[in-house]
Design a protein around this motif. Structure first.
Motif, PDB file in Angstrom:
ATOM      1  N   ARG A 215      16.122  26.190  28.131  1.00 32.75           N
ATOM      2  CA  ARG A 215      14.861  25.653  28.732  1.00 32.75           C
ATOM      3  C   ARG A 215      14.820  24.111  28.316  1.00 32.75           C
ATOM      4  O   ARG A 215      15.670  24.196  27.621  1.00 32.75           O
ATOM      5  N   LEU A 216      14.184  23.793  29.277  1.00 31.10           N
ATOM      6  CA  LEU A 216      13.790  22.281  29.573  1.00 31.10           C
ATOM      7  C   LEU A 216      11.717  22.226  29.417  1.00 31.10           C
ATOM      8  O   LEU A 216      11.508  23.134  29.860  1.00 31.10           O
ATOM      9  N   ASP A 217      11.749  21.690  28.510  1.00 33.71           N
ATOM     10  CA  ASP A 217      10.615  21.127  28.531  1.00 33.71           C
ATOM     11  C   ASP A 217       9.612  21.470  30.057  1.00 33.71           C
ATOM     12  O   ASP A 217      10.621  20.080  30.551  1.00 33.71           O
ATOM     13  N   LYS A 218       8.359  21.180  30.361  1.00 30.94           N
ATOM     14  CA  LYS A 218       8.525  21.317  31.969  1.00 30.94           C
ATOM     15  C   LYS A 218       8.065  19.970  32.148  1.00 30.94           C
ATOM     16  O   LYS A 218       8.541  19.377  32.927  1.00 30.94           O
ATOM     17  N   HIS A 219       7.939  19.294  31.250  1.00 33.37           N
ATOM     18  CA  HIS A 219       7.231  17.763  30.925  1.00 33.37           C
ATOM     19  C   HIS A 219       8.717  17.101  31.311  1.00 33.37           C
ATOM     20  O   HIS A 219       8.628  15.628  31.510  1.00 33.37           O
ATOM     21  N   ASP A 220       9.712  17.772  30.612  1.00 32.45           N
ATOM     22  CA  ASP A 220      11.149  16.511  30.541  1.00 32.45           C
ATOM     23  C   ASP A 220      12.171  16.885  32.231  1.00 32.45           C
ATOM     24  O   ASP A 220      13.177  16.653  32.569  1.00 32.45           O
ATOM     25  N   ILE A 221      11.731  17.729  33.177  1.00 38.84           N
ATOM     26  CA  ILE A 221      12.493  18.407  33.899  1.00 38.84           C
ATOM     27  C   ILE A 221      12.211  16.959  35.102  1.00 38.84           C
ATOM     28  O   ILE A 221      13.695  16.789  35.435  1.00 38.84           O
ATOM     29  N   PRO A 222      11.253  16.087  35.238  1.00 35.43           N
ATOM     30  CA  PRO A 222      11.199  15.649  35.710  1.00 35.43           C
ATOM     31  C   PRO A 222      12.350  13.994  34.959  1.00 35.43           C
ATOM     32  O   PRO A 222      13.543  13.333  36.696  1.00 35.43           O
ATOM     33  N   ARG A 223      12.081  14.111  34.523  1.00 40.06           N
ATOM     34  CA  ARG A 223      13.210  12.666  33.311  1.00 40.06           C
ATOM     35  C   ARG A 223      15.256  13.301  33.570  1.00 40.06           C
ATOM     36  O   ARG A 223      15.579  12.506  33.906  1.00 40.06           O
ATOM     37  N   VAL A 224      14.981  15.006  33.140  1.00 38.20           N
ATOM     38  CA  VAL A 224      16.885  14.975  33.700  1.00 38.20           C
ATOM     39  C   VAL A 224      16.888  15.339  34.616  1.00 38.20           C
ATOM     40  O   VAL A 224      18.204  14.817  34.938  1.00 38.20           O
ATOM     41  N   LEU A 225      15.623  15.933  35.167  1.00 35.82           N
ATOM     42  CA  LEU A 225      17.128  15.542  37.112  1.00 35.82           C
ATOM     43  C   LEU A 225      16.594  14.106  38.166  1.00 35.82           C
ATOM     44  O   LEU A 225      17.813  13.856  37.946  1.00 35.82           O
ATOM     45  N   GLY A 226      15.778  13.629  37.561  1.00 32.47           N
ATOM     46  CA  GLY A 226      15.791  11.969  37.393  1.00 32.47           C
ATOM     47  C   GLY A 226      17.183  11.447  37.147  1.00 32.47           C
ATOM     48  O   GLY A 226      17.948  10.694  37.946  1.00 32.47           O
ATOM     49  N   GLU A 227      17.617  11.558  35.991  1.00 32.73           N
ATOM     50  CA  GLU A 227      18.564  10.926  35.394  1.00 32.73           C
ATOM     51  C   GLU A 227      19.903  11.591  35.603  1.00 32.73           C
ATOM     52  O   GLU A 227      20.993  10.366  36.240  1.00 32.73           O
ATOM     53  N   GLU A 228      20.132  12.939  36.143  1.00 30.18           N
ATOM     54  CA  GLU A 228      21.504  13.346  37.088  1.00 30.18           C
ATOM     55  C   GLU A 228      21.144  12.804  38.469  1.00 30.18           C
ATOM     56  O   GLU A 228      22.266  12.351  39.024  1.00 30.18           O
ATOM     57  N   PHE A 229      20.492  12.790  39.365  1.00 29.17           N
ATOM     58  CA  PHE A 229      20.356  12.050  40.614  1.00 29.17           C
ATOM     59  C   PHE A 229      20.628  10.747  40.329  1.00 29.17           C
ATOM     60  O   PHE A 229      21.450   9.887  41.031  1.00 29.17           O
ATOM     61  N   GLY A 230      20.267   9.791  39.727  1.00 29.88           N
ATOM     62  CA  GLY A 230      20.930   8.651  39.362  1.00 29.88           C
ATOM     63  C   GLY A 230      21.745   8.963  38.919  1.00 29.88           C
ATOM     64  O   GLY A 230      22.928   6.981  39.190  1.00 29.88           O
ATOM     65  N   GLU A 231      22.772   9.682  38.347  1.00 28.95           N
ATOM     66  CA  GLU A 231      24.281   9.150  38.180  1.00 28.95           C
ATOM     67  C   GLU A 231      24.622   9.746  39.261  1.00 28.95           C
ATOM     68  O   GLU A 231      26.214   9.071  39.738  1.00 28.95           O
ATOM     69  N   ALA A 232      24.357  10.652  40.760  1.00 28.51           N
ATOM     70  CA  ALA A 232      24.532  10.749  41.307  1.00 28.51           C
ATOM     71  C   ALA A 232      24.684   9.606  42.610  1.00 28.51           C
ATOM     72  O   ALA A 232      26.254   8.910  43.382  1.00 28.51           O
ATOM     73  N   CYS A 233      23.561   8.796  42.510  1.00 31.94           N
ATOM     74  CA  CYS A 233      23.417   7.844  43.480  1.00 31.94           C
ATOM     75  C   CYS A 233      24.317   6.862  43.299  1.00 31.94           C
ATOM     76  O   CYS A 233      25.087   5.759  43.246  1.00 31.94           O
TER      77      CYS A 233
END
Length: 91
Positions: free
Chosen positions: A25-43
């Protein structure tokens, strides 16, 4: 030719890898950080001119994190419904 099933299989493998490293599980408040990190790597893969396979790998990670976030939120929702005494059949 790539099929939806093969793409889903790649996401499923990545989800399993993520769970082994970070837990289920992810902490709800970690979702934007983790998702943003992965999206940034795609960019970055696009901006750095990396090959398409590298971009696919990064996008699979984005998709896997999104699935993990949804699983986390659904589990929390189910748990709160149980605490309220509402079964899934009532919905």
């Amino acid at each position: 030719m790539t099929t939806l099933d093969s793409i889903i299989d790649l996401i499923r493998v990545e989800r399993t890898r993520q769970d082994a490293i970070h837990g289920q599980r992810l902490d709800k408040h970690d979702i934007p950080r983790v998702l943003g990190e992965e999206f940034g790597e795609a960019c970055a893969a696009i901006n750095d001119g990396e090959d398409d396979w590298r971009l696919v790998q990064e996008l699979v990670q984005v998709a896997a994190v999104a699935v993990k976030a949804i699983e986390t939120l659904q589990a929390a929702w189910e748990e709160s419904r149980k605490l309220e005494g509402i079964s899934s059949e009532d919905c």
